[in-house]
Design a protein around this motif. Structure first.
Motif, PDB file in Angstrom:
ATOM      1  N   LEU A   8       4.235  -7.746   1.279  1.00 25.32           N
ATOM      2  CA  LEU A   8       3.348  -7.036   2.364  1.00 25.32           C
ATOM      3  C   LEU A   8       3.868  -5.942   3.240  1.00 25.32           C
ATOM      4  O   LEU A   8       5.008  -6.112   3.511  1.00 25.32           O
ATOM      5  CB  LEU A   8       2.466  -8.210   3.233  1.00 25.32           C
ATOM      6  N   ALA A   9       2.882  -4.974   3.699  1.00 26.49           N
ATOM      7  CA  ALA A   9       3.506  -3.972   4.374  1.00 26.49           C
ATOM      8  C   ALA A   9       3.445  -4.588   5.906  1.00 26.49           C
ATOM      9  O   ALA A   9       2.346  -5.250   6.314  1.00 26.49           O
ATOM     10  CB  ALA A   9       2.654  -2.879   4.481  1.00 26.49           C
ATOM     11  N   VAL A  10       4.750  -4.300   6.554  1.00 16.34           N
ATOM     12  CA  VAL A  10       4.898  -4.909   7.836  1.00 16.34           C
ATOM     13  C   VAL A  10       5.564  -4.023   8.966  1.00 16.34           C
ATOM     14  O   VAL A  10       6.380  -3.020   8.234  1.00 16.34           O
ATOM     15  CB  VAL A  10       5.635  -6.271   7.819  1.00 16.34           C
ATOM     16  N   LEU A  33       0.460   1.813   8.113  1.00 17.54           N
ATOM     17  CA  LEU A  33       1.075   0.595   7.476  1.00 17.54           C
ATOM     18  C   LEU A  33       1.184   1.079   5.889  1.00 17.54           C
ATOM     19  O   LEU A  33       1.734   0.632   5.001  1.00 17.54           O
ATOM     20  CB  LEU A  33       0.603  -0.601   7.700  1.00 17.54           C
ATOM     21  N   PHE A  34      -0.090   1.538   5.758  1.00 15.34           N
ATOM     22  CA  PHE A  34      -0.353   1.964   4.059  1.00 15.34           C
ATOM     23  C   PHE A  34       0.104   3.302   3.794  1.00 15.34           C
ATOM     24  O   PHE A  34      -0.246   3.768   2.450  1.00 15.34           O
ATOM     25  CB  PHE A  34      -1.756   1.529   3.618  1.00 15.34           C
ATOM     26  N   ASP A  35       0.310   3.981   4.601  1.00 15.90           N
ATOM     27  CA  ASP A  35       0.602   5.441   4.384  1.00 15.90           C
ATOM     28  C   ASP A  35       1.729   5.815   3.119  1.00 15.90           C
ATOM     29  O   ASP A  35       1.343   6.547   2.394  1.00 15.90           O
ATOM     30  CB  ASP A  35       1.249   6.310   5.490  1.00 15.90           C
ATOM     31  N   TRP A  36       2.638   4.959   3.151  1.00 19.69           N
ATOM     32  CA  TRP A  36       3.697   5.235   2.045  1.00 19.69           C
ATOM     33  C   TRP A  36       3.087   4.888   0.717  1.00 19.69           C
ATOM     34  O   TRP A  36       3.540   5.299  -0.400  1.00 19.69           O
ATOM     35  CB  TRP A  36       4.717   4.050   2.297  1.00 19.69           C
ATOM     36  N   TYR A  37       1.752   4.158   0.565  1.00 18.06           N
ATOM     37  CA  TYR A  37       1.040   4.172  -0.841  1.00 18.06           C
ATOM     38  C   TYR A  37       0.654   5.456  -1.481  1.00 18.06           C
ATOM     39  O   TYR A  37       0.335   5.763  -2.597  1.00 18.06           O
ATOM     40  CB  TYR A  37      -0.075   3.429  -0.734  1.00 18.06           C
ATOM     41  N   PHE A  38       0.538   6.751  -0.424  1.00 22.77           N
ATOM     42  CA  PHE A  38      -0.125   7.857  -0.696  1.00 22.77           C
ATOM     43  C   PHE A  38       0.692   9.078  -0.607  1.00 22.77           C
ATOM     44  O   PHE A  38       0.237  10.163  -0.524  1.00 22.77           O
ATOM     45  CB  PHE A  38      -1.620   7.801  -0.057  1.00 22.77           C
ATOM     46  N   ASP A  39       2.020   8.755   0.079  1.00 20.62           N
ATOM     47  CA  ASP A  39       2.662   9.966   0.662  1.00 20.62           C
ATOM     48  C   ASP A  39       3.911  10.601  -0.530  1.00 20.62           C
ATOM     49  O   ASP A  39       4.595  11.230  -0.111  1.00 20.62           O
ATOM     50  CB  ASP A  39       3.316   9.884   1.918  1.00 20.62           C
TER      51      ASP A  39
END
Length: 196
Positions: A8-10, A33-39
């Motif tokens: 999980l992203a934390v 918390l989910f930015d790294w999925y799309f950056d």
């Protein structure tokens, strides 16, 4: 036998959502918390639409590729819009853990009342692959029951100061062995195994 894992992203201070999360509000005030999925510029081989950095794609796809079924708690299920009647994972069926009735359970989803039953049902559905856990309460219940083999914290460099914590109170210490630490843009992937 398949393993039981959670990734999980934390935040650095241990939150998996921000304040005011809930149905139709997702992560509340913590969508970062989910930015790294799309950056990044490396497409995920498991999740359509995810474009991660190269180090994140390696870690994320290796973990996601192992998962054959997901167990999510009732709160996560509700806050995620019931996953549209499916699952948060494109290829893994969903078992919803709840001690009471659950709205809109679909025929592609299964309901279980205890963490032991949920993990057993997910193992059966997983076809020899691993079982993934979603939600702080679900992960904590599985830790209390001695069912978790590995934890992956996708740690985002932010202090949220509030929200829903990854872990709830545990009855005793649980020792972890760090298998891998991978720094990546916007996130550090910390892969632990539970010491038995």
């Amino acid at each position: 036998m398949s393993k039981v894992i959670s990734g999980l992203a934390v935040s650095v201070d241990g939150y998996i959502t921000g304040r005011d999360s809930g149905p139709d509000r997702g992560l509340g005030d913590a969508p970062m918390l989910f930015d790294w999925y799309f950056d990044g510029d490396t497409p995920s081989q498991v999740f359509d639409g995810f474009k991660l950095s190269a180090p994140s794609a390696r870690v994320f796809d290796a973990l996601a590729g192992r998962v054959g079924a997901i167990v999510a708690g009732h709160k996560t299920y509700d806050d995620s819009g019931h996953f549209g009647g499916g699952s948060p994972h494109p290829k893994a069926p969903l078992v919803v853990l709840s001690h009471g009735p659950v709205a809109q359970i679909s025929e592609r989803q299964k309901l279980a009342n205890t963490i032991e039953d949920a993990v057993a049902a997910a193992r059966e559905l997983a076809g020899g692959k691993d079982v993934g856990l979603m939600g702080g309460g679900t992960v904590t219940a599985a830790l209390r029951a001695g069912l978790v083999d590995e934890l992956v914290l996708h740690q985002v460099p932010i202090l949220l100061g509030g929200g829903r914590p990854f872990f709830q109170e545990l009855p005793e210490h649980i020792r972890l062995n760090l298998r891998e630490a991978v720094p990546a843009p916007g996130v550090t992937h910390l892969h632990y195994e539970i010491v038995r």
